[in-house]
Design a protein around this motif. Structure first.
Motif, PDB file in Angstrom:
ATOM      1  N   VAL A   1      -2.595  -5.932  -2.293  1.00 33.40           N
ATOM      2  CA  VAL A   1      -3.582  -6.892  -1.811  1.00 33.40           C
ATOM      3  C   VAL A   1      -2.836  -8.078  -1.227  1.00 33.40           C
ATOM      4  O   VAL A   1      -2.065  -8.746  -1.927  1.00 33.40           O
TER       5      VAL A   1
ATOM      6  N   ARG B   1      -5.945  -7.444   9.141  1.00 32.90           N
ATOM      7  CA  ARG B   1      -7.044  -6.467   9.081  1.00 32.90           C
ATOM      8  C   ARG B   1      -6.891  -5.389  10.143  1.00 32.90           C
ATOM      9  O   ARG B   1      -7.169  -4.205   9.897  1.00 32.90           O
TER      10      ARG B   1
ATOM     11  N   THR C   1      -7.453   1.529   4.103  1.00 33.52           N
ATOM     12  CA  THR C   1      -8.124   0.561   3.236  1.00 33.52           C
ATOM     13  C   THR C   1      -8.221   1.052   1.800  1.00 33.52           C
ATOM     14  O   THR C   1      -8.694   0.321   0.936  1.00 33.52           O
TER      15      THR C   1
ATOM     16  N   THR D   1      -5.280  -3.974   1.388  1.00 36.69           N
ATOM     17  CA  THR D   1      -6.336  -4.821   1.938  1.00 36.69           C
ATOM     18  C   THR D   1      -5.822  -6.251   2.048  1.00 36.69           C
ATOM     19  O   THR D   1      -4.723  -6.568   1.569  1.00 36.69           O
TER      20      THR D   1
ATOM     21  N   VAL E   1      -7.249 -10.445   1.697  1.00 32.66           N
ATOM     22  CA  VAL E   1      -8.277 -11.370   1.237  1.00 32.66           C
ATOM     23  C   VAL E   1      -8.013 -12.725   1.875  1.00 32.66           C
ATOM     24  O   VAL E   1      -6.870 -13.198   1.869  1.00 32.66           O
TER      25      VAL E   1
ATOM     26  N   SER F   1     -13.875  -9.625  -4.565  1.00 28.56           N
ATOM     27  CA  SER F   1     -14.271  -8.222  -4.713  1.00 28.56           C
ATOM     28  C   SER F   1     -13.199  -7.259  -4.214  1.00 28.56           C
ATOM     29  O   SER F   1     -13.002  -6.177  -4.791  1.00 28.56           O
ATOM     30  N   GLU F   2     -12.485  -7.619  -3.144  1.00 29.47           N
ATOM     31  CA  GLU F   2     -11.433  -6.749  -2.629  1.00 29.47           C
ATOM     32  C   GLU F   2     -10.241  -6.701  -3.581  1.00 29.47           C
ATOM     33  O   GLU F   2      -9.619  -5.654  -3.762  1.00 29.47           O
TER      34      GLU F   2
ATOM     35  N   ARG G   1     -11.311  -4.519  -6.329  1.00 28.12           N
ATOM     36  CA  ARG G   1     -11.467  -3.122  -5.911  1.00 28.12           C
ATOM     37  C   ARG G   1     -10.162  -2.363  -6.004  1.00 28.12           C
ATOM     38  O   ARG G   1     -10.134  -1.192  -6.409  1.00 28.12           O
TER      39      ARG G   1
END
Length: 268
Positions: free
Chosen positions: A102, A115, A122, A126, A128, A142-143, A146
């Motif tokens: 992340v 991105r 993905t 990812t 954020v 949330s990412e 996840r």
């Protein structure tokens, strides 16, 4: 780090941006005249600045390869900056293809580029958009949740970032909140600018960065060590970046010119 203001700022090519300056140092193309002009001014202030930047990046690669080789398969890279060659997910996944990464940055341009780069994968990687100075936003995003399991060890990377957080924003408290959220066996890797070895030279570079979107605050070895809290520093401890587990012989007298301390620590 791609800036550390109180909130994300819109794209403005006329304001020197530290993420785009860093991209320029590394030979990238995502920079503008204002960034190049200020970066060149910084290189005039310190003719060895490019070596400093590259050694900082090289430490990141060594640290990620080491951690992935030790079985760490979750990485939280805060203040990632513009994508370049050999990003964290590429390094970690070359050792462990299942590693999850992340990225976090507050800069809108950085996030947009990342991105686009990560669109094909993905499931394991990812980005954020969040500010280091609000760690709860990062930890509860949330990412982040996840991809990362906070009941298992995570490696947090804060590389060339914390010196853009002034004392008034409480860097010690920020790092304490991040450390407290991690499971035992987690790691923290960071680099931080310091004037311990080259005070006059660093002062000149700091003066240049006052005219960018994120002025810098160099700190002492003692202050930087405190950012690791009760985590246990791995050998060789907090050292100038080229001296952290080098892959080739390094002259300590030359390493001091890097003026970035580096270290990796483990949560007991």
């Amino acid at each position: 780090m791609a800036g550390s203001g109180s909130r994300p700022v819109g794209f403005d090519p006329t304001v020197p941006n530290i993420a785009r300056m860093y991209d320029y140092y590394l030979g990238g193309k995502d920079n503008y005249e204002a960034d190049r002009r200020r970066a060149q001014e910084a290189m005039q202030a310190d003719p060895t600045l490019l070596t400093c930047i590259r050694e900082n990046r090289a430490f990141l690669g060594r640290a990620v390869r080491y951690l992935a080789g030790q079985g760490v398969d979750q990485f939280l890279d805060i203040g990632t900056g513009l994508p370049t060659q050999q990003n964290v997910h590429q390094i970690a996944q070359s050792v462990n293809p299942g590693a999850r990464v992340v990225y976090v940055d507050y800069d809108e341009q950085v996030v947009a580029h990342a991105r686009a780069l990560l669109a094909a994968d993905t499931e394991t990687t990812t980005i954020v958009q969040a500010d280091l100075r609000r760690p709860r936003d990062i930890l509860e995003h949330s990412e982040t949740r996840r991809l990362l399991d906070f009941d298992r060890p995570i490696a947090v990377l804060v590389v060339a970032t914390l010196h853009f957080v002034p004392d008034s924003d409480g860097p010690a408290q920020i790092m304490a909140e991040l450390r407290d959220a991690l499971a035992p066996g987690s790691h923290l890797a960071l680099t931080h600018a310091s004037a311990d070895g080259m005070p006059d030279l660093v002062a000149r570079v700091v003066e240049v960065y006052r005219k960018t979107n994120a002025p810098g605050t160099p700190r002492t070895a003692e202050q930087i060590t405190a950012l690791f809290g009760d985590f246990e520093l791995l050998e060789p401890g907090l050292v100038w970046a080229p001296l952290w587990r080098p892959e080739r012989p390094v002259d300590p007298a030359e390493a001091i010119r890097t003026w970035f301390y580096a270290g990796v620590a483990r949560k007991p």
